[in-house]
Scaffold this motif. Structure first.
Motif, short mmCIF file in Angstrom:
data_model
loop_
_atom_site.label_atom_id
_atom_site.label_comp_id
_atom_site.label_asym_id
_atom_site.label_seq_id
_atom_site.Cartn_x
_atom_site.Cartn_y
_atom_site.Cartn_z
N CYS A 202 12.11 0.29 2.18
CA CYS A 202 11.40 1.03 1.19
C CYS A 202 10.19 1.27 1.41
O CYS A 202 9.18 0.46 1.59
N ARG A 203 9.63 2.61 1.62
CA ARG A 203 8.38 3.07 1.86
C ARG A 203 7.73 3.67 0.64
O ARG A 203 8.20 4.39 -0.10
N ARG A 204 6.69 3.01 0.29
CA ARG A 204 5.94 3.51 -1.06
C ARG A 204 5.40 4.70 -0.81
O ARG A 204 4.64 5.09 -0.02
N LYS B 132 0.91 -1.41 0.06
CA LYS B 132 0.06 0.11 -0.03
C LYS B 132 0.85 1.41 0.09
O LYS B 132 2.07 1.11 0.38
N VAL B 133 0.18 2.39 -0.44
CA VAL B 133 0.98 3.55 -0.24
C VAL B 133 1.15 3.83 1.24
O VAL B 133 0.14 4.05 1.87
N GLY B 134 2.41 4.19 1.80
CA GLY B 134 2.70 4.29 3.09
C GLY B 134 3.23 2.93 3.60
O GLY B 134 3.69 3.10 4.63
N GLY B 135 3.22 1.85 2.91
CA GLY B 135 3.60 0.68 3.47
C GLY B 135 5.07 0.44 3.04
O GLY B 135 5.66 1.34 2.42
N ILE C 273 9.32 5.37 -4.15
CA ILE C 273 9.84 4.68 -2.68
C ILE C 273 10.80 5.89 -1.97
O ILE C 273 11.39 6.48 -2.87
N GLU C 274 10.65 5.97 -0.77
CA GLU C 274 11.40 6.30 0.15
C GLU C 274 12.46 5.34 0.55
O GLU C 274 11.84 4.29 0.87
#
Length: 247
Positions: free
Chosen positions: A243-245, A181-184, A229-230
Motif C-alpha cells: 500500500c503506497r500512501r 509518509k506520503v509516498g511511503g 493508498i495505491e
C-alpha cells in the motif's frame, strides 16, 4: 531410485523444512525459483537464521526466503531509512530489512514474544545490524496510539511491514496510515491466507485458517476501497499487499 510418487513426497518435505508457503501450483517451479534466484544470493546471516528457524516448532510463521529477498530489494528501491515491523517471530524479515537499510537506518520492531526474537538475535548481532533495531515486547496497538498522540511521528516512516495478528490488521491500518509518509509503503503479509480467500464456505480448512479468513477478506476489501493508498497484491509467499500512501 525413487518412484515419481516418492520423489514428489521428498520434494514436499523439503519445502516444509524451509517454511514453504508458495501459492504456485507447481512445487518444482517454486524450488526452481529458490535454487536459481534466492539461495545463491541469500546473505549468509539470513541463511543461518532460516536454518535455525526451520528447527523451531512454529516455523510456518516465518517469512519465506523468496519474500525475504523481495523485501530486501524493495527497501533498497525506495531508499527506506526509517521503518517499522509488527510481528517479528525469530527475525528473518527483520534481518532482511536491517541488511537493506543504511548504517544509520532504524527499525521499530514489535512482537509479543521476546523469546522467539532472541533465537535470532545472535545472528542479527553477528551480522552487525543490531544497532538499527529498537525491539519492543508487547502488543503494538498501545505503542501506535501513543505515537499518534505524541504527534511528532506522523508521516515519518518510509516503510512498515505487518505480519502479526490478522484480526487486528484493520486496527493497525487505521493507525499506520497516519504514521507512514506520503509516498511511503505499508506491506501487509498473508493477504491470500493459504489460498483460503477463494475457498468455498464448506471447504475443509484448518481451524486457525478458517478463523482468520474473514478478517483477511475484510482487510482486502477495505484496502481496495481506501482512496488514501495505491495497492498491489502479489502472490509472493502467502500473499503480500503493498500500500503506497498517496494523501
Amino acid at each position: 531410485m525413487a518412484t515419481n510418487g516418492e520423489g514428489k513426497q521428498q520434494e514436499v518435505s523439503r519445502h516444509q523444512e524451509v517454511g514453504h508457503k508458495s501459492l504456485l501450483q507447481s512445487d518444482a517451479l517454486y524450488q526452481y525459483i529458490l535454487e536459481t534466484s534466492v539461495y545463491p544470493r541469500e546473505p549468509e546471516p539470513m541463511k543461518e537464521l532460516r536454518e535455525i528457524t526451520a528447527k523451531h516448532p512454529w516455523n510456518i510463521m516465518t517469512t519465506s526466503a523468496d519474500e525475504g529477498q523481495f523485501l530486501n530489494m524493495l527497501l533498497k528501491l525506495i531508499n527506506a531509512k526509517n521503518t517499522m515491523e509488527i510481528g517479528v517471530y525469530t527475525g528473518y524479515s527483520l534481518l532482511a530489512t536491517a541488511l537493506a537499510l543504511p548504517d544509520d537506518g532504524k527499525i521499530l520492531a514489535m512482537d509479543i514474544n521476546r523469546e522467539n526474537y532472541e533465537l535470532g538475535l545472535p545472528v542479527i548481532e553477528k551480522a552487525g545490524v543490531a544497532h538499527k533495531i529498537d525491539f519492543r515486547e508487547g502488543p503494538a496497538l498501545p505503542v501506535l496510539d501513543h505515537m499518534i498522540e505524541d504527534g511528532k511521528y506522523h508521516g515519518t516512516f518510509d516503510f512498515i511491514f505487518v505480519d502479526a495478528d490478522k484480526d487486528n490488521y484493520l486496527n493497525y491500518h487505521k493507525r499506520l496510515i497516519e504514521l507512514v509518509k506520503v509516498g511511503g509503503v505499508i506491506g501487509y503479509d498473508n493477504t491470500l491466507w493459504n489460498g483460503s480467500v477463494v475457498a468455498p464456505p464448506d471447504a475443509p480448512l484448518r481451524k486457525y485458517v478458517r478463523y482468520y479468513r474473514d478478517f483477511v477478506l475484510e482487510l482486502n476489501k477495505a484496502l481496495a476501497a481506501d482512496p488514501r493508498i495505491e495497492i498491489c497484491m502479489l502472490p509472493v509467499g502467502d500473499g503480500i499487499t503493498l500500500c503506497r500512501r498517496v494523501n
